[in-house]
Scaffold this active site. Sequence first.
Site, PDB file in Angstrom:
ATOM      1  N   ASP A   1       0.945  -1.443  -0.020  1.00  0.00           N
ATOM      2  CA  ASP A   1       0.039   0.086   0.008  1.00  0.00           C
ATOM      3  C   ASP A   1       0.611   1.280   0.021  1.00  0.00           C
ATOM      4  O   ASP A   1       0.716   2.114   0.659  1.00  0.00           O
ATOM      5  CB  ASP A   1      -0.980  -0.089   1.227  1.00  0.00           C
TER       6      ASP A   1
ATOM      7  N   LYS B   1       2.430   3.071  -6.132  1.00  0.00           N
ATOM      8  CA  LYS B   1       1.972   2.252  -6.979  1.00  0.00           C
ATOM      9  C   LYS B   1       3.042   1.633  -7.850  1.00  0.00           C
ATOM     10  O   LYS B   1       2.850   0.480  -8.195  1.00  0.00           O
ATOM     11  CB  LYS B   1       0.570   2.868  -7.586  1.00  0.00           C
TER      12      LYS B   1
ATOM     13  N   ASP C   1      -3.530  -3.161  -2.149  1.00  0.00           N
ATOM     14  CA  ASP C   1      -4.665  -2.323  -2.315  1.00  0.00           C
ATOM     15  C   ASP C   1      -4.468  -1.257  -3.586  1.00  0.00           C
ATOM     16  O   ASP C   1      -3.366  -1.412  -4.210  1.00  0.00           O
ATOM     17  CB  ASP C   1      -4.276  -1.172  -1.077  1.00  0.00           C
ATOM     18  N   ASN C   2      -5.506  -0.578  -3.725  1.00  0.00           N
ATOM     19  CA  ASN C   2      -5.592   0.299  -5.038  1.00  0.00           C
ATOM     20  C   ASN C   2      -5.086  -0.001  -6.075  1.00  0.00           C
ATOM     21  O   ASN C   2      -4.635   0.782  -7.165  1.00  0.00           O
ATOM     22  CB  ASN C   2      -4.759   1.335  -4.470  1.00  0.00           C
TER      23      ASN C   2
ATOM     24  N   GLU D   1     -11.145   4.202  -0.446  1.00  0.00           N
ATOM     25  CA  GLU D   1     -11.486   4.477   1.071  1.00  0.00           C
ATOM     26  C   GLU D   1     -12.568   5.784   1.354  1.00  0.00           C
ATOM     27  O   GLU D   1     -12.440   6.568   0.652  1.00  0.00           O
ATOM     28  CB  GLU D   1     -10.169   4.797   1.963  1.00  0.00           C
TER      29      GLU D   1
END
Length: 261
Positions: free
Chosen positions: A180, A183, A208-209, A240
Amino acid sequence: MSRVSEIGGKRVPFLRWSFWRMALGAKHLTTHWQVGDGREEALAEHVTANAARGDLDDAIRAIDEFCYGQSIMMNVGDEKGELLDSAIRRTEPHRLLELGTYCGYSALRTVRVMPDDAHLYSVEFLPANAEIARRIIDHAGVGDRVTVVVGTLGDGGQTISALETAHGFGEGSLDFLFLDHAKEAYLPDLERVVERGWLRTGSVAVADNVKFPGVPGYREYMREHENRVWRTTEHETHVEYQTLLKDLVLESEYLGPSQAA
């Protein structure tokens, strides 16, 4: 709890200056790894002022309260946090590595559900964020279960060396990995972890993401290696602290190098 403004029953962040301040500050954010308006420090002050010292659940509650009522943060958030919780419960890991501490929210959630004899190592690029995270983690009473390491796996080997020499990382020692952070670093850092041999068969990586803001190459990599090196479950969810923007969390079980042939 007063939450994000809603339209048609959907939680909407766009009506709040906090969301736009973070979006407009994207260049600052990707350069300095803070939003740039002091919200990280404000979060730490909110938690220490409003959560009972030594109460892990109350610290998590206070962070969610702050993120819904005052400033949206880059935490994994409560909805995706439950996916992280479930993956940890299923894996029952004893050594965990988090890449991207930020302010310590996911670390708190991790500690709450990991086994009693487990330890989390959390790597954070920005020293200021690491200091804020340590304050919040210590306030929650779990500082002895989390080691925050300032650095990045892509720094030429310094952080990797520290994890191995100072913290006991080695062949098959890592049970759980949570990505996380930056990226563009997800896939290179995952490959570094695999190359070092830290994972064992059955270790789990959660990312995540993957859809928003998106992770270059990570989903494609997992699909290319499905049932050979990794077995992946894709969880559809939301960005989120709102329910309009879609996101993906990938939960991948490591099958081991012997499956790669």
